[in-house]
Design a protein around this motif. Sequence first.
Motif, PDB file in Angstrom:
ATOM      1  N   GLY A  56       0.861  -1.182   0.000  1.00 21.18           N
ATOM      2  CA  GLY A  56       0.000   0.000   0.000  1.00 21.18           C
ATOM      3  C   GLY A  56       0.894   1.227   0.000  1.00 21.18           C
ATOM      4  N   GLY A  57       1.121   1.796   1.198  1.00 19.62           N
ATOM      5  CA  GLY A  57       2.010   2.960   1.310  1.00 19.62           C
ATOM      6  C   GLY A  57       3.466   2.568   1.506  1.00 19.62           C
ATOM      7  N   GLY A  58       3.734   1.292   1.779  1.00 19.19           N
ATOM      8  CA  GLY A  58       5.108   0.807   1.907  1.00 19.19           C
ATOM      9  C   GLY A  58       5.788   1.174   3.219  1.00 19.19           C
ATOM     10  N   HIS A  59       5.023   1.355   4.298  1.00 20.33           N
ATOM     11  CA  HIS A  59       5.622   1.818   5.556  1.00 20.33           C
ATOM     12  C   HIS A  59       5.953   0.735   6.561  1.00 20.33           C
ATOM     13  CE1 HIS A  59       5.073   5.688   3.936  1.00 20.33           C
ATOM     14  NE2 HIS A  59       5.425   6.307   5.051  1.00 20.33           N
ATOM     15  N   SER A  60       5.577  -0.495   6.254  1.00 15.73           N
ATOM     16  CA  SER A  60       5.935  -1.551   7.188  1.00 15.73           C
ATOM     17  C   SER A  60       7.457  -1.673   7.224  1.00 15.73           C
ATOM     18  CB  SER A  60       5.320  -2.865   6.723  1.00 15.73           C
ATOM     19  OG  SER A  60       6.135  -3.937   7.112  1.00 15.73           O
ATOM     20  N   THR A  61       8.023  -1.840   8.425  1.00 16.19           N
ATOM     21  CA  THR A  61       9.480  -2.008   8.507  1.00 16.19           C
ATOM     22  C   THR A  61       9.863  -3.481   8.586  1.00 16.19           C
ATOM     23  OG1 THR A  61       9.419  -1.744  10.908  1.00 16.19           O
ATOM     24  CG2 THR A  61       9.898   0.229   9.604  1.00 16.19           C
ATOM     25  N   SER A  62       8.856  -4.347   8.675  1.00 16.97           N
ATOM     26  CA  SER A  62       9.159  -5.780   8.835  1.00 16.97           C
ATOM     27  C   SER A  62       9.337  -6.471   7.497  1.00 16.97           C
ATOM     28  CB  SER A  62       8.022  -6.459   9.597  1.00 16.97           C
ATOM     29  OG  SER A  62       6.862  -6.486   8.784  1.00 16.97           O
ATOM     30  N   GLY A  63       9.095  -5.764   6.400  1.00 23.22           N
ATOM     31  CA  GLY A  63       9.212  -6.395   5.080  1.00 23.22           C
ATOM     32  C   GLY A  63       7.915  -7.061   4.655  1.00 23.22           C
ATOM     33  N   SER A  64       6.816  -6.779   5.357  1.00 21.66           N
ATOM     34  CA  SER A  64       5.564  -7.484   5.049  1.00 21.66           C
ATOM     35  C   SER A  64       4.952  -7.041   3.722  1.00 21.66           C
ATOM     36  CB  SER A  64       4.553  -7.313   6.189  1.00 21.66           C
ATOM     37  OG  SER A  64       4.140  -5.979   6.270  1.00 21.66           O
TER      38      SER A  64
ATOM     39  N   HIS B 169       2.242  10.480   4.531  1.00 19.71           N
ATOM     40  CA  HIS B 169       2.667   9.590   3.448  1.00 19.71           C
ATOM     41  C   HIS B 169       2.474   8.118   3.809  1.00 19.71           C
ATOM     42  CE1 HIS B 169       6.503   9.507   5.660  1.00 19.71           C
ATOM     43  NE2 HIS B 169       6.609  10.799   5.515  1.00 19.71           N
ATOM     44  N   THR B 170       1.894   7.841   4.956  1.00 19.89           N
ATOM     45  CA  THR B 170       1.576   6.456   5.332  1.00 19.89           C
ATOM     46  C   THR B 170       0.406   5.955   4.484  1.00 19.89           C
ATOM     47  OG1 THR B 170       2.114   7.143   7.557  1.00 19.89           O
ATOM     48  CG2 THR B 170       1.170   4.991   7.356  1.00 19.89           C
ATOM     49  N   GLY B 171       0.375   4.665   4.198  1.00 20.43           N
ATOM     50  CA  GLY B 171      -0.676   4.102   3.361  1.00 20.43           C
ATOM     51  C   GLY B 171      -2.014   3.975   4.085  1.00 20.43           C
ATOM     52  N   VAL B 172      -3.082   4.270   3.347  1.00 25.15           N
ATOM     53  CA  VAL B 172      -4.434   4.067   3.877  1.00 25.15           C
ATOM     54  C   VAL B 172      -4.664   2.563   4.088  1.00 25.15           C
ATOM     55  CG1 VAL B 172      -6.893   4.251   3.259  1.00 25.15           C
ATOM     56  CG2 VAL B 172      -5.339   6.166   2.823  1.00 25.15           C
ATOM     57  N   GLY B 173      -4.105   1.737   3.172  1.00 26.26           N
ATOM     58  CA  GLY B 173      -4.363   0.295   3.204  1.00 26.26           C
ATOM     59  C   GLY B 173      -3.895  -0.373   4.488  1.00 26.26           C
ATOM     60  N   GLY B 174      -2.587  -0.352   4.729  1.00 27.86           N
ATOM     61  CA  GLY B 174      -2.047  -1.033   5.902  1.00 27.86           C
ATOM     62  C   GLY B 174      -2.595  -0.448   7.186  1.00 27.86           C
ATOM     63  N   LEU B 175      -2.632   0.878   7.259  1.00 27.15           N
ATOM     64  CA  LEU B 175      -3.068   1.537   8.497  1.00 27.15           C
ATOM     65  C   LEU B 175      -4.521   1.182   8.819  1.00 27.15           C
ATOM     66  CD1 LEU B 175      -2.151   5.010   9.792  1.00 27.15           C
ATOM     67  CD2 LEU B 175      -4.565   4.456   9.629  1.00 27.15           C
ATOM     68  N   THR B 176      -5.392   1.245   7.814  1.00 26.16           N
ATOM     69  CA  THR B 176      -6.807   0.987   8.078  1.00 26.16           C
ATOM     70  C   THR B 176      -7.037  -0.474   8.459  1.00 26.16           C
ATOM     71  OG1 THR B 176      -7.418   2.706   6.499  1.00 26.16           O
ATOM     72  CG2 THR B 176      -9.122   1.096   7.073  1.00 26.16           C
ATOM     73  N   LEU B 177      -6.450  -1.384   7.708  1.00 29.72           N
ATOM     74  CA  LEU B 177      -6.732  -2.806   7.941  1.00 29.72           C
ATOM     75  C   LEU B 177      -6.218  -3.267   9.304  1.00 29.72           C
ATOM     76  CD1 LEU B 177      -5.939  -4.018   4.325  1.00 29.72           C
ATOM     77  CD2 LEU B 177      -8.210  -3.875   5.382  1.00 29.72           C
ATOM     78  N   GLY B 178      -5.269  -2.504   9.872  1.00 32.44           N
ATOM     79  CA  GLY B 178      -4.745  -2.865  11.199  1.00 32.44           C
ATOM     80  C   GLY B 178      -5.360  -2.076  12.328  1.00 32.44           C
ATOM     81  N   GLY B 179      -6.237  -1.102  12.058  1.00 24.47           N
ATOM     82  CA  GLY B 179      -6.886  -0.344  13.145  1.00 24.47           C
ATOM     83  C   GLY B 179      -6.956   1.135  12.855  1.00 24.47           C
ATOM     84  N   GLY B 180      -5.842   1.849  13.105  1.00 18.64           N
ATOM     85  CA  GLY B 180      -5.751   3.254  12.757  1.00 18.64           C
ATOM     86  C   GLY B 180      -6.053   4.234  13.872  1.00 18.64           C
ATOM     87  N   TYR B 181      -4.988   4.844  14.380  1.00 23.49           N
ATOM     88  CA  TYR B 181      -5.103   5.929  15.375  1.00 23.49           C
ATOM     89  C   TYR B 181      -4.672   7.234  14.723  1.00 23.49           C
ATOM     90  CZ  TYR B 181      -4.946   2.262  19.025  1.00 23.49           C
ATOM     91  OH  TYR B 181      -5.189   1.175  19.820  1.00 23.49           O
ATOM     92  N   GLY B 182      -5.309   8.341  15.085  1.00 20.73           N
ATOM     93  CA  GLY B 182      -4.900   9.622  14.524  1.00 20.73           C
ATOM     94  C   GLY B 182      -5.330  10.782  15.417  1.00 20.73           C
ATOM     95  N   TRP B 183      -5.018  11.992  14.952  1.00 18.56           N
ATOM     96  CA  TRP B 183      -5.311  13.190  15.756  1.00 18.56           C
ATOM     97  C   TRP B 183      -6.803  13.316  16.062  1.00 18.56           C
ATOM     98  CZ3 TRP B 183      -1.295  15.034  18.068  1.00 18.56           C
ATOM     99  CH2 TRP B 183      -0.061  15.048  17.443  1.00 18.56           C
ATOM    100  N   LEU B 184      -7.651  12.759  15.199  1.00 18.11           N
ATOM    101  CA  LEU B 184      -9.102  12.896  15.425  1.00 18.11           C
ATOM    102  C   LEU B 184      -9.690  11.716  16.205  1.00 18.11           C
ATOM    103  CD1 LEU B 184     -10.226  14.381  11.969  1.00 18.11           C
ATOM    104  CD2 LEU B 184      -9.738  15.602  14.103  1.00 18.11           C
TER     105      LEU B 184
END
Length: 471
Positions: free
Chosen positions: A76-84, A139-154
């Motif tokens: 998705g956005g390519g932000h995983s550091t584990s290589g997933s 620049h984080t991906g919507v895909g990975g972040l959403t499918l795993g939960g997602g915390y943000g300022w709001l």
Amino acid sequence: MGGQVTDAVDALKSALERSNSTVLLPGSDGYEQSLKRWAESAEKKAAIVVQPTCAEAVSRAILFAREHGFEIAVKGGGHSTSGSSSTKGGLLVDLSKMRNVTVVPDGKMIIAEGGTIWEDVDLAASEHGLSTVGGTVNHTGVGGLTLGGGYGWLSGLYGLTIDNLLAVEVVLADGHILNATEDENPDLFWALRGAGQSFGVATSFTFRGYTQRDPVWGGLLAFTTDKLQSVVEFANNLAETTDGQSAIVIGFAAPAPARKPVVLAVAFYNGPKAEAEEYYKPLLNLNPVLNRTSDMPYKQVNAMLNGVSTHGDRKTQKGTAFMPPLSQTFAQSLLDDYLAFVRGVPDAIASVFLFEYFSQKKVIEISQTAMSFANRGLHSNILLGLRWTDKDNDAVCREWARTEAKKIDAELKKHIQDSRDGVGQYGNYDGIDAANAWDLFGVNTERVLALKNKYDPTNVFRKGAGRLFVE
Ligand SMILES: Cc1cc2nc3c(=O)[nH]c(=O)nc-3n(C[C@H](O)[C@H](O)[C@H](O)COP(=O)(O)OP(=O)(O)OC[C@H]3O[C@@H](n4cnc5c(N)ncnc54)[C@H](O)[C@@H]3O)c2cc1C
């Protein structure tokens, strides 16, 4: 690649050309670019890259990979550091051509394709005066972040990203394209909200949008390390008293160009500047050595942390949590650990250690079993974001992150009574050390496993948390 596979790749190429989707092989234009990740250490050389433009093309790619025995990775956005989101020798589904966002202003709905990043969503939504709960680094991906939960300022106002997810279009392991909502395939919708990365390729997300006031206020502040106690006191007080309009992330970092360790505070206030500065007065009065706060359009809020989250270098992330109020002595001991670490490994000076003070009141209004996500509780995330350049420092950096997280986990366990309080681990902060599915899915584990068996019985989507599922 054998002759038969080469022929099959050619056939796949011409089939996908009709939808402007592309197939890349080593040496093709754009191949190297498709391997790029937020962390260089997470990059791997795929044998084949498919860049689909629609769900049908994703489906073809999945079926092709399965037929020819290729491991599948989805980026998705390519932000995983584990290589997933990378694969060595497998087939990469790179969603970077699926970045459209459609806003339905009347229905207050934001529809984001599977390869969008949060900046795409923030910009499109702002055109219609809307926002939703997105990631704090745009620049984080919507895909990975959403499918795993997602915390943000709001989150203090509207809960997790998944709490605002209305529908997902997903391509399953057998190539079927399904829509999942509360009414349509509700069990799949349940699974996608937390454990989603292990269930298929999400090609579209529909989010609830909210009328967003503009401008808002926020920015980065830095203090000398002797101010830690006062900064923690302010953040603890904010966590206890906020109505969700304010949130703060504090931590330790050594921002460029000085690279001198400081106590960092990134502040957010969903209101006008004058009101915000009054609210944040006790913090602003601590004589920050850096003050980049200002009023800004909401669409810039998720760029506030971009400066300490740039692409490149070797990286690992480790998630853990704390129960506010953060104890002053514990905070001091963590600062001491961080300072000793960056002194001992100067190559890791760009690392960050962050404590997220987002109110959890909205998050815990939803039951722990309402979705597969199982980390609802009054605790708040800590993110250890390590960054270095020399491969020889891989082991020392990863080991330090693990040891530090264990120390924090032990402290957290004193406050988390049982799994109804949440697992105390946000899987999206690369739960690399999760020993089994229970560590991430707690009371929901049995149902997650049963649904995994229904939708992906051979564990095609086995990267990330997927590796925890028995094959
Ligand atoms: C700098 C930074 C800031 C962050 N800030 C936040 C934050 O504010 N809030 C928060 O909740 N989290 C945050 N995170 C954590 C973030 O949620 C995870 O790193 C997430 O996995 C990133 O998603 P991605 O699409 O960018 O990553 P990728 O590496 O592309 O993907 C991560 C995983 O998700 C899967 N995946 C991605 N897209 C899809 C899709 N469309 N369909 C199916 N599977 C998919 C991949 O296969 C992979 O397993 C942050 C991470 C970083 C590095």
